[in-house]
Every structure is written in structure tokens, then in C-alpha cells.
Design a protein around this motif. Structure first.
Motif, PDB file in Angstrom:
ATOM      1  N   ALA A   1      -2.490  -2.058   8.394  1.00 24.12           N
ATOM      2  CA  ALA A   1      -1.391  -2.594   7.580  1.00 24.12           C
ATOM      3  C   ALA A   1      -0.291  -1.541   7.416  1.00 24.12           C
ATOM      4  N   LEU A   2      -0.684  -0.289   7.166  1.00 22.39           N
ATOM      5  CA  LEU A   2       0.319   0.772   7.024  1.00 22.39           C
ATOM      6  C   LEU A   2       1.055   0.997   8.347  1.00 22.39           C
ATOM      7  N   ALA A   3       0.336   0.878   9.472  1.00 23.26           N
ATOM      8  CA  ALA A   3       0.988   1.036  10.785  1.00 23.26           C
ATOM      9  C   ALA A   3       2.026  -0.072  10.985  1.00 23.26           C
TER      10      ALA A   3
ATOM     11  N   LEU B   1       0.837  -1.209   0.000  1.00 21.26           N
ATOM     12  CA  LEU B   1       0.000   0.000   0.000  1.00 21.26           C
ATOM     13  C   LEU B   1       0.868   1.254   0.000  1.00 21.26           C
ATOM     14  N   PHE B   2       1.944   1.227   0.787  1.00 20.29           N
ATOM     15  CA  PHE B   2       2.802   2.406   0.926  1.00 20.29           C
ATOM     16  C   PHE B   2       3.370   2.850  -0.423  1.00 20.29           C
ATOM     17  N   PHE B   3       3.689   1.869  -1.265  1.00 23.35           N
ATOM     18  CA  PHE B   3       4.321   2.192  -2.550  1.00 23.35           C
ATOM     19  C   PHE B   3       3.312   2.338  -3.683  1.00 23.35           C
TER      20      PHE B   3
ATOM     21  N   PHE C   1       7.960  23.362  17.765  1.00 21.61           N
ATOM     22  CA  PHE C   1       7.815  22.259  16.810  1.00 21.61           C
ATOM     23  C   PHE C   1       8.411  21.009  17.438  1.00 21.61           C
ATOM     24  N   LYS C   2       7.997  19.861  16.928  1.00 22.81           N
ATOM     25  CA  LYS C   2       8.499  18.600  17.497  1.00 22.81           C
ATOM     26  C   LYS C   2      10.005  18.491  17.271  1.00 22.81           C
ATOM     27  N   VAL C   3      10.729  18.085  18.304  1.00 27.73           N
ATOM     28  CA  VAL C   3      12.168  17.827  18.166  1.00 27.73           C
ATOM     29  C   VAL C   3      12.317  16.620  17.226  1.00 27.73           C
TER      30      VAL C   3
ATOM     31  N   ILE D   1      -2.392   3.972  -5.905  1.00 31.16           N
ATOM     32  CA  ILE D   1      -3.838   3.738  -5.814  1.00 31.16           C
ATOM     33  C   ILE D   1      -4.419   4.488  -4.604  1.00 31.16           C
ATOM     34  N   LEU D   2      -3.558   4.839  -3.635  1.00 39.77           N
ATOM     35  CA  LEU D   2      -4.016   5.553  -2.448  1.00 39.77           C
ATOM     36  C   LEU D   2      -4.382   7.020  -2.716  1.00 39.77           C
ATOM     37  N   SER D   3      -4.114   7.520  -3.928  1.00 36.89           N
ATOM     38  CA  SER D   3      -4.464   8.921  -4.207  1.00 36.89           C
ATOM     39  C   SER D   3      -5.629   8.987  -5.194  1.00 36.89           C
TER      40      SER D   3
ATOM     41  N   PRO E   1      -2.533  12.027   5.322  1.00 35.97           N
ATOM     42  CA  PRO E   1      -2.109  12.249   3.936  1.00 35.97           C
ATOM     43  C   PRO E   1      -3.092  11.702   2.893  1.00 35.97           C
ATOM     44  N   ILE E   2      -3.745  10.569   3.187  1.00 32.96           N
ATOM     45  CA  ILE E   2      -4.633   9.978   2.178  1.00 32.96           C
ATOM     46  C   ILE E   2      -5.784  10.936   1.862  1.00 32.96           C
ATOM     47  N   THR E   3      -6.328  11.584   2.892  1.00 26.75           N
ATOM     48  CA  THR E   3      -7.495  12.442   2.658  1.00 26.75           C
ATOM     49  C   THR E   3      -7.128  13.918   2.454  1.00 26.75           C
TER      50      THR E   3
ATOM     51  N   SER F   1       3.761  10.949  19.132  1.00 21.44           N
ATOM     52  CA  SER F   1       2.887  11.748  18.272  1.00 21.44           C
ATOM     53  C   SER F   1       3.610  12.050  16.966  1.00 21.44           C
ATOM     54  N   PHE F   2       2.841  12.488  15.996  1.00 18.66           N
ATOM     55  CA  PHE F   2       3.361  12.638  14.636  1.00 18.66           C
ATOM     56  C   PHE F   2       3.065  14.035  14.102  1.00 18.66           C
ATOM     57  N   MET F   3       3.793  14.392  13.059  1.00  9.02           N
ATOM     58  CA  MET F   3       3.739  15.702  12.407  1.00  9.02           C
ATOM     59  C   MET F   3       4.588  16.701  13.194  1.00  9.02           C
ATOM     60  N   TRP F   4       5.019  17.759  12.516  1.00  6.99           N
ATOM     61  CA  TRP F   4       5.872  18.768  13.147  1.00  6.99           C
ATOM     62  C   TRP F   4       5.176  19.398  14.354  1.00  6.99           C
TER      63      TRP F   4
ATOM     64  N   ILE G   1      -0.044   9.577  -6.914  1.00  6.47           N
ATOM     65  CA  ILE G   1       0.861   9.860  -5.788  1.00  6.47           C
ATOM     66  C   ILE G   1       0.797   8.709  -4.787  1.00  6.47           C
ATOM     67  N   SER G   2       1.965   8.192  -4.430  1.00  4.18           N
ATOM     68  CA  SER G   2       2.009   7.183  -3.357  1.00  4.18           C
ATOM     69  C   SER G   2       2.658   7.815  -2.134  1.00  4.18           C
ATOM     70  N   CYS G   3       2.634   7.099  -1.026  1.00 11.62           N
ATOM     71  CA  CYS G   3       3.349   7.600   0.166  1.00 11.62           C
ATOM     72  C   CYS G   3       4.817   7.806  -0.195  1.00 11.62           C
TER      73      CYS G   3
ATOM     74  N   ARG H   1       5.255  22.639   4.772  1.00  8.50           N
ATOM     75  CA  ARG H   1       6.171  21.947   5.687  1.00  8.50           C
ATOM     76  C   ARG H   1       6.957  20.895   4.942  1.00  8.50           C
ATOM     77  N   ASN H   2       8.188  20.683   5.453  1.00  7.39           N
ATOM     78  CA  ASN H   2       9.110  19.717   4.871  1.00  7.39           C
ATOM     79  C   ASN H   2       8.722  18.306   5.314  1.00  7.39           C
ATOM     80  N   SER H   3       8.804  17.367   4.392  1.00  5.58           N
ATOM     81  CA  SER H   3       8.418  15.984   4.690  1.00  5.58           C
ATOM     82  C   SER H   3       9.450  15.323   5.622  1.00  5.58           C
TER      83      SER H   3
ATOM     84  N   PHE I   1       9.536  21.544  -0.164  1.00  5.57           N
ATOM     85  CA  PHE I   1       8.129  21.202   0.027  1.00  5.57           C
ATOM     86  C   PHE I   1       7.750  20.115  -0.975  1.00  5.57           C
ATOM     87  N   SER I   2       7.083  19.089  -0.480  1.00  7.18           N
ATOM     88  CA  SER I   2       6.708  17.965  -1.328  1.00  7.18           C
ATOM     89  C   SER I   2       5.620  18.361  -2.311  1.00  7.18           C
ATOM     90  N   THR I   3       5.593  17.658  -3.437  1.00  2.00           N
ATOM     91  CA  THR I   3       4.555  17.912  -4.426  1.00  2.00           C
ATOM     92  C   THR I   3       3.482  16.836  -4.305  1.00  2.00           C
ATOM     93  N   GLY I   4       2.255  17.270  -4.004  1.00  3.51           N
ATOM     94  CA  GLY I   4       1.139  16.342  -3.903  1.00  3.51           C
ATOM     95  C   GLY I   4       0.333  16.333  -5.193  1.00  3.51           C
TER      96      GLY I   4
END
Ligand code: HEC
Ligand code: HEC
Length: 340
Positions: free
Chosen positions: A177-179, A60-62, A258-260, A65-67, A132-134, A115-118, A72-74, A102-104, A91-94
Motif C-alpha cells: 500500500a505504501l509503495a 498509513l503514510f500520514f 552518493f546518489k545523484v 501508528i507506524l512508530s 524507516p519503520i524498523t 534504488s533508494f537512499m543516498w 512519528i509518521s512518514c 543524513r538529510n531527508s 537532520f530529521s528528528t525521529g
């Protein structure tokens, strides 16, 4: 059946049983990590880690189909060669060539992250991929549409059956599965790790850099994961009004924190900081040394040796950089199990 034959029959039954249980053992996976790592935060309590679950998550990560438009894949924004950060883009291109602010970040040792994200806006690895999927500028996919596409796919229904015991595809299983896949992305084979396990020695420069690191950096970039996962302001000037953690908690004391981030594989994940403002490690060290813009939430440890920062000499900057480069894990970025 003679006694001898019966015995043979009995032993072959035993052998068959042993073989089946070995095979079963191979299906369930344990998360491997060194004894000097703390216990992971994520315990797979409702989502037992299995080989098939991991393989489905990897697929799924690669998969684009998730977009929404299957473009676009993860992996588009999280590439293995860059420690699962983006391909050195600020900056990533979606979807539809849109970009965010924000930088990926790298995805490594995610099972240890509370926790996740900056800004820490996502507090569990099992819901992380939902964002990211939505997200309309990243993958812009609708889960009902995704589930329909996966059901019509020649391989996925079978893969979901193998991973979860039945072929029903739902959003929870996609997230589980992604987790599993992300949790298995453990980076633990850098030179730093080899030094810790007694299998390598730092050069003189690296060793001097490590001492500086412990004096100036390690209170936030805590070993061995190189983060304490807290939110801090490290003296970056505000350039676009991104208030970071403050946006989530609405507490003014959290504004511009921001998150260390982890520093593992840091040589591979440039540009640096939440907005990718620094192109290389030298610019980062110049920032900590003499480029601090004090804000009332700036962490006092950042101002250690003076109001502009830590005042490193040229030699000290080189030593720190040498040490940071020992955190690169070449085994991790070339591990074939992590790639599609
Ligand atoms: C268009 C680029 C893009 C795509 C596609 C994308 N991401 Fe990300 N990812 C980012 C950015 C940018 C951030 C940081 C966002 C923030 O902090 O606000 C991020 C953050 C993350 C984080 C948090 C890391 C941390 O240390 O806090 C994880 C985990 C992650 N993404 C996983 C995924 C997964 C899984 C997918 C696919 C379902 C995915 N991403 C798709 C760009 C992307
Ligand atoms: C007070 C805590 C603190 C201290 C001390 C500190 N940092 Fe940081 N560091 C952070 C935070 C917070 C960020 C993210 C800031 C942002 O993007 O807004 C960061 C970001 C970084 C980054 C960029 C990482 C990336 O993925 O973009 C590097 C490299 C870095 N620090 C190295 C160091 C070094 C080297 C030292 C010592 C000289 C140090 N830090 C001292 C908190 C700290």
C-alpha cells in the motif's frame, strides 16, 4: 412480458452491466505521466495499482501508528509542502528526539527510481518503508506490534479488505500500500514541463541558465527526471566519514559517492546535499563554481573548467538559479489527492 418490455428489460441489463464495468474501471488506477518521461522502473507487477490501495497507503503514510510510541509518521520527515522532504531541517528528528546523519530526500517520481537512499542501500520500492519503520532512530516499530494495532483499529481492517480483497493485515500488504501511494507522487507540472509541452516560455535569464545547465549539470542530473540515478562524488569535502555508496558495496572506488538526487522542486527542499550542508541554492552554485575538494573518486566533469570547479561568473550563477527555480511544481505540493 411484451416484446417491447422485454427489450427495455434487456437494455437496462446492458446499461447496468456498462455501469458496473465503468465503476470497476474507476477502481483501478493508471499512473499518469507525460510522454517525454521514460517508462517507470516500477511496473506494479505483483501489486496492481488501485484507488483503494493508494488511499490505504496514503492513510498509513500520514499515520503515526507506524512508530513505536505513535508519535512519528512518514510525513513527520517527508512533508508535501516541501516536496516530501523534511521541513527544511538538516537532520530529521525521529523517535525520542533522535537524529541521524543524513538529510531527508524528497519523495517524487519514485516509480522511476531503481534504488533508494543516498547510498542506494534499498533496491526496491516495495521494501523501502521497512527501513524507516524498523529503524531505531526513526520509527523503531516492530511489525508484529504494528499489525496488532492495525487489526484493533476501527477503520484499517475494512480499508485492507477494500484494497486487497480480504481483511487480513500483514507486512507485505502494508509495504504494498505504501509503495502504491509513493508511486503516485508524480511531479510533472513545473514551469520547465510547461515549456516542454509548449505552454510557457523561459525568460531570458531562465533560458541562459538552461543552456549552462545542459553544459555543466545535465550529464548527471539527466532530464526530464533530473537524475541518472548513478552514484558520484561531486567534490564535497568529507566532514564526518560517511563513505556513502562505499558502505554498501565495500568497493573503494565507490567511497564518498552518493546518489545523484533529482533537482525537481529543488527550491523547496533546502538544505542541500546528503548531509544538508548548504542552506541555499547560491551556496550549492558556489560549491560547483569554486568550492570543489577533489577526491580520487571525484567525477571528472565536476572539474570541468579548473581544479576548484566550474568557475561561473556572478551572472551565470544568477541564470542557473533562475533555471533551477523553474523546476518548482506548485500543483504537486498543493494536490489534495496526495494529502490526508
Ligand atoms: C525520522 C525521519 C524519517 C521518517 C519518520 C521517515 N523517513 Fe524516509 N527518509 C529519511 C531520511 C533521513 C532518508 C535518507 C536516508 C539515507 O539516505 O540514508 C529517508 C529516505 C527515504 C526514501 C528514499 C528517497 C530517495 O530518493 O532515495 C523514501 C522513499 C522514504 N524515505 C520513505 C519513507 C516512508 C514511506 C516513511 C514512513 C514509513 C519514512 N520515509 C519515514 C527520514 C525519515
Ligand atoms: C558528476 C555528476 C554531477 C554534476 C556534473 C552535477 N551534479 Fe549536482 N549532484 C551530484 C551528486 C552526486 C549530488 C549529491 C551529492 C551528495 O549529497 O553527496 C548532487 C547534488 C546536487 C544538489 C543538491 C540536491 C539535494 O537534494 O540536496 C543540487 C542543487 C545540485 N546537485 C545542482 C547541480 C547543478 C546546478 C549542477 C551544474 C552546475 C550540478 N549539480 C552538477 C552530481 C552532479
Amino acid at each position: 412480458m411484451s416484446f417491447y418490455n422485454f427489450r427495455l428489460f434487456f437494455y437496462s441489463l446492458l446499461l447496468a452491466g456498462w455501469f458496473i464495468s465503468c465503476q470497476e474501471k474507476e477502481q483501478s488506477f493508471v499512473l499518469e505521466y507525460p510522454d517525454y518521461f521514460p517508462k517507470p522502473v516500477y511496473g506494479f507487477d505483483n501489486n496492481p495499482l488501485t484507488r483503494e490501495g493508494f488511499i490505504l497507503g496514503r492513510e498509513l503514510f500520514f499515520d503515526p501508528i507506524l512508530s513505536a510510541d505513535n508519535s512519528i509518521s512518514c510525513e513527520t520527515c517527508h512533508a508535501q509542502a516541501h516536496s516530501f522532504a523534511d521541513h527544511n531541517l538538516t537532520f530529521s528528528t525521529g523517535i525520542n528526539n533522535q537524529t541521524g546523519l543524513r538529510n531527508s530526500p524528497a519523495i517524487i517520481n519514485a516509480a522511476w527510481q531503481p534504488s533508494f537512499m543516498w547510498d542506494g542501500g534499498v533496491n526496491h520500492i516495495e521494501v523501502m518503508p521497512f527501513a524507516p519503520i524498523t529503524n531505531p532512530i526513526e520509527m523503531a516499530e516492530d511489525f508484529n506490534n504494528l499489525i496488532r494495532e492495525l487489526n484493533e483499529h476501527p477503520r484499517y481492517p475494512q480499508m485492507f479488505r477494500e484494497a486487497f480483497g480480504n481483511p487480513e493485515i500483514n507486512s507485505q500488504k502494508i509495504l504494498y500500500a505504501l509503495a502504491q501511494y509513493m508511486s503516485v507522487l508524480v511531479s510533472k507540472d513545473s514551469k520547465y514541463d510547461k515549456v516542454r509541452t509548449g505552454n510557457a516560455d523561459f525568460t531570458e535569464d531562465e533560458g541562459a541558465g538552461y543552456t549552462l545547465f545542459k553544459n555543466y549539470c545535465a550529464q548527471c542530473h539527466v532530464e526530464p527526471l533530473f537524475s541518472d540515478f548513478s552514484y558520484r562524488n561531486n567534490g564535497l569535502a568529507d566532514v564526518n566519514g560517511d563513505t556513502g555508496r562505499g558502505r554498501i558495496t565495500l568497493d573503494p572506488e565507490d567511497n564518498f559517492t552518493f546518489k545523484v538526487p533529482t533537482l525537481r522542486n529543488i527550491s523547496l527542499t533546502y538544505p542541500y546535499m546528503h548531509d544538508g550542508r548548504f542552506r541555499n541554492l547560491r551556496q550549492v552554485l558556489d560549491h560547483y563554481s569554486e568550492g570543489i575538494t577533489a577526491h580520487h573518486n571525484t567525477d571528472p566533469s565536476i572539474l570541468k573548467s579548473g581544479k576548484n570547479g566550474m568557475n561561473f561568473s556572478e551572472t551565470e550563477k544568477q541564470e542557473l538559479e533562475s533555471f533551477l527555480r523553474t523546476l518548482t511544481d506548485y500543483t504537486f505540493i498543493s494536490n489534495p489527492h496526495f494529502s490526508n
